[in-house]
Scaffold this active site. Structure first.
Site: not given
Ligand code: PNS
Length: 163
Positions: A20, A44, A93, A131
């Protein structure tokens, strides 16, 4: 021209990783101002509270002077309208990110046709980083020092070593 644009980098940042941070640093060189907009991702279950996520982001970006860390709730499209920004930054990514990011970008454009999403690719050393994985490694006592800023590493230790 892009130097005058206020861009928004939205995310849950639960917690912030070096990936990030790489995207934040890259965008800070492209746009005159970046708002890192922290929110709740309702898909989430977050480990860090909103206040914790904001604090860790502020601590980790304190040397970048065109970055502001703020939070928002509700729809991103409405938030962008409120702050008069129409540029969204997202990190990409790998191909596996693409479908979700593509859907989100088009959905946001459907909500407001002025919104443009710009994808930045992080340094290749961060393309595997997430994460979720960082939290799992920290929870199982692994070393995450090369994946996250120092303050995040310490916070992860506090969280998981207490348990
Ligand atoms: O870091 P994340 O969890 O991948 O970020 C996703 C986020 C927070 C950017 C996305 O869930 C979002 O924009 N949430 C705000 C609510 C919203 O606008 N939902 C519709 C998205 S098309």
């Amino acid at each position: 021209m892009s130097q005058e644009i206020l861009a928004v980098y939205p995310g849950s940042f639960d917690p912030l990783t070096n990936g990030h941070l790489d995207i934040i640093t890259r965008s800070s060189k492209l746009f005159c101002k970046i708002i890192v907009a922290v929110t709740t991702n309702y898909n989430k279950k977050h480990t860090f509270s909103l206040d914790e996520r904001l604090r860790l982001l502020r601590e980790s970006t304190k040397d970048l002077n065109n970055i502001e860390i703020l939070s928002f709730s509700g729809l991103l499209a409405k938030y962008l309208e409120q702050i008069k920004s129409f540029v969204v930054i997202r990190g990409l990514r790998a191909l596996s990110d693409f479908e979700y990011e593509f859907q989100m970008a088009l959905m946001n454009r459907n909500l407001n046709k002025k919104i443009e999403t710009i994808f930045l690719i992080p340094d290749q050393s961060y393309t595997f980083l997430s994460s979720t994985m960082v939290k799992e490694i920290a929870m199982l006592g692994g070393d995450v020092s090369c994946f996250v800023p120092k303050c995040v590493e310490e916070e992860l230790k506090n969280k998981y070593q207490k348990k």
